[in-house]
Design a protein around this motif. Structure first.
Motif, PDB file in Angstrom:
ATOM      1  N   ARG A  22      45.095 -98.077 -45.397  1.00  0.00           N
ATOM      2  CA  ARG A  22      46.264 -98.913 -45.726  1.00  0.00           C
ATOM      3  C   ARG A  22      47.484 -98.490 -44.911  1.00  0.00           C
ATOM      4  N   THR A  23      47.691 -97.175 -44.824  1.00  0.00           N
ATOM      5  CA  THR A  23      48.869 -96.674 -44.106  1.00  0.00           C
ATOM      6  C   THR A  23      48.820 -97.046 -42.633  1.00  0.00           C
ATOM      7  N   ALA A  25      46.972 -99.387 -41.142  1.00  0.00           N
ATOM      8  CA  ALA A  25      46.993-100.836 -40.935  1.00  0.00           C
ATOM      9  C   ALA A  25      48.410-101.378 -41.061  1.00  0.00           C
ATOM     10  N   THR A  26      49.149-100.889 -42.043  1.00  0.00           N
ATOM     11  CA  THR A  26      50.532-101.348 -42.220  1.00  0.00           C
ATOM     12  C   THR A  26      51.401-100.946 -41.040  1.00  0.00           C
ATOM     13  N   LEU A  27      51.279 -99.687 -40.621  1.00  0.00           N
ATOM     14  CA  LEU A  27      52.093 -99.180 -39.512  1.00  0.00           C
ATOM     15  C   LEU A  27      51.824 -99.960 -38.228  1.00  0.00           C
ATOM     16  N   SER A  29      50.259-102.948 -37.818  1.00  0.00           N
ATOM     17  CA  SER A  29      50.542-104.378 -37.935  1.00  0.00           C
ATOM     18  C   SER A  29      52.037-104.651 -37.838  1.00  0.00           C
ATOM     19  N   ARG A  30      52.832-103.740 -38.385  1.00  0.00           N
ATOM     20  CA  ARG A  30      54.278-103.941 -38.411  1.00  0.00           C
ATOM     21  C   ARG A  30      54.870-104.013 -37.013  1.00  0.00           C
TER      22      ARG A  30
END
Length: 360
Positions: A22-23, A25-27, A29-30
């Motif tokens: 999750r961490t 992917a979020t980083l 993608s952002r």
């Protein structure tokens, strides 16, 4: 966190810890990356085959298929050759790091990672990979252009050489000299036309195929250009021009180029016989051009190879055949919404069919 927007790319993140997935992917993608995630090696390999990632972030210490086993599988798959792998590890064991690099990894990031460090390493390796892809694509396109130019100049230059040889050897009646001179002049113009078209394609001035060609006019041109060459070989070109309504959606120069390829092959492989050139209506909204001979035809076991590039089914008499003719002709026609295929002719011989949409 860096403000630089990274080069767009696809990243596959592989880690058995959901929180890490999750961490990351979020980083990623952002900041603009396209991200796919997998919690184990088997799922990751399946995703890699489907998504063709530009970079893989791989946790080395996973249950089941660990990062080392997955790295070995990646290097065995042709579709994943050249994809950089950056491994994630909480260990600082020197032997472990060397083992990963020996397996093909290009870099590593230690856990817990700093976002700035991870993004910097990802951006650097992804940028190198995409730059390498662009260079390979340019090199491939350049080579394709060289192949195309070399092949397509062969037909007009062959005509120039044929006509000039006849004139130099005084091998024709005086009243035919103007026709041979016209052949030389017209073939030279064709060669320049091909070069001009390729230069326009390279500069982007002609981005889309277009134009319309009268089959009657193309048939007349082919008969005029090749009648003497057929005659010299003891052959005849029997052209049956269609009516004025037979107009197809393709540049006339391009259709003549395809016709030259097919007639050139017929001259070489159907020696001593007649070659027929005719047209008929195809499916709704299409016209077909047929080039037929009574030569030996193509053995059934080799017909699949006909349209493969760089494949020659027999030795070429002039020694300069590249095996590109039919492959290029099919590609040219496909670019114009048409098709090219081969059929055995009833009673023996070969038949090549060109199908093109009618011009609106």
């Amino acid at each position: 966190m860096p403000n630089t927007i990274p080069v767009a790319g696809r990243i596959l993140v592989v880690d058995d810890q959901p929180a890490n997935l999750r961490t990351l992917a979020t980083l990623l993608s952002r900041v603009g990356y396209e991200v796919a995630t997998a919690a184990n090696g088997d799922h990751a390999l399946a995703l890699a085959g489907e998504t063709a990632p530009d970079l893989i972030l791989l946790d080395m210490m996973m249950p089941g298929m660990d990062g080392f086993a997955m790295l070995a599988e990646i290097r065995r798959q042709p579709s994943l050759q050249g994809v950089p792998v950056v491994f994630l590890t909480a260990a600082h064991d020197r032997d472990l790091l060397l083992r990963a690099f020996d397996g093909g990894a290009v870099d590593y990031v230690t856990k817990p990672f700093l976002p700035e460090e991870l993004l910097a390493r990802v951006h650097a390796h992804l940028g190198l990979k995409l730059a390498r892809d662009r260079l390979e694509r340019v090199a491939r396109e350049r080579q394709e252009l060289v192949n195309l130019v070399a092949h397509d100049l062969k037909n007009p230059l062959t005509s120039v050489l044929f006509a000039s040889d006849v004139l130099l050897q005084n091998g024709c009646r005086p009243e035919r000299v103007p026709r041979y001179l016209e052949m030389i002049h017209g073939s030279a113009q064709d060669a320049l036309g091909y070069i001009r078209r390729y230069l326009e394609m390279q500069s982007g001035r002609r981005a889309q195929p277009g134009g319309s060609a009268s089959l009657r006019e193309v048939f007349a041109w082919l008969a005029e250009r090749y009648e003497l060459q057929f005659e010299t070989r003891g052959m005849r070109l029997l052209a049956s021009p269609p009516g004025d309504e037979a107009v197809v959606a393709i540049d006339p120069l391009v259709l003549r180029q395809v016709g030259e390829n097919l007639l050139g092959n017929a001259m070489k492989y159907a020696r001593g016989g007649d070659v027929e050139l005719r047209a008929r209506r195809g499916g709704p909204g299409y016209w077909q051009v047929l080039v037929e001979d009574r030569g030996p035809g193509i053995p059934a076991g080799r017909q699949r190879e006909l349209f493969q590039p760089f494949v020659r089914l027999t030795e070429d008499e002039d020694g300069i055949s590249s095996g590109l003719g039919l492959s290029l002709a099919r590609q040219i026609l496909a670019d114009h919404g048409g098709a090219l295929w081969y059929e055995d002719r009833e009673g023996g011989g070969a038949r090549f069919l060109v199908e093109l949409p009618a011009a609106t």
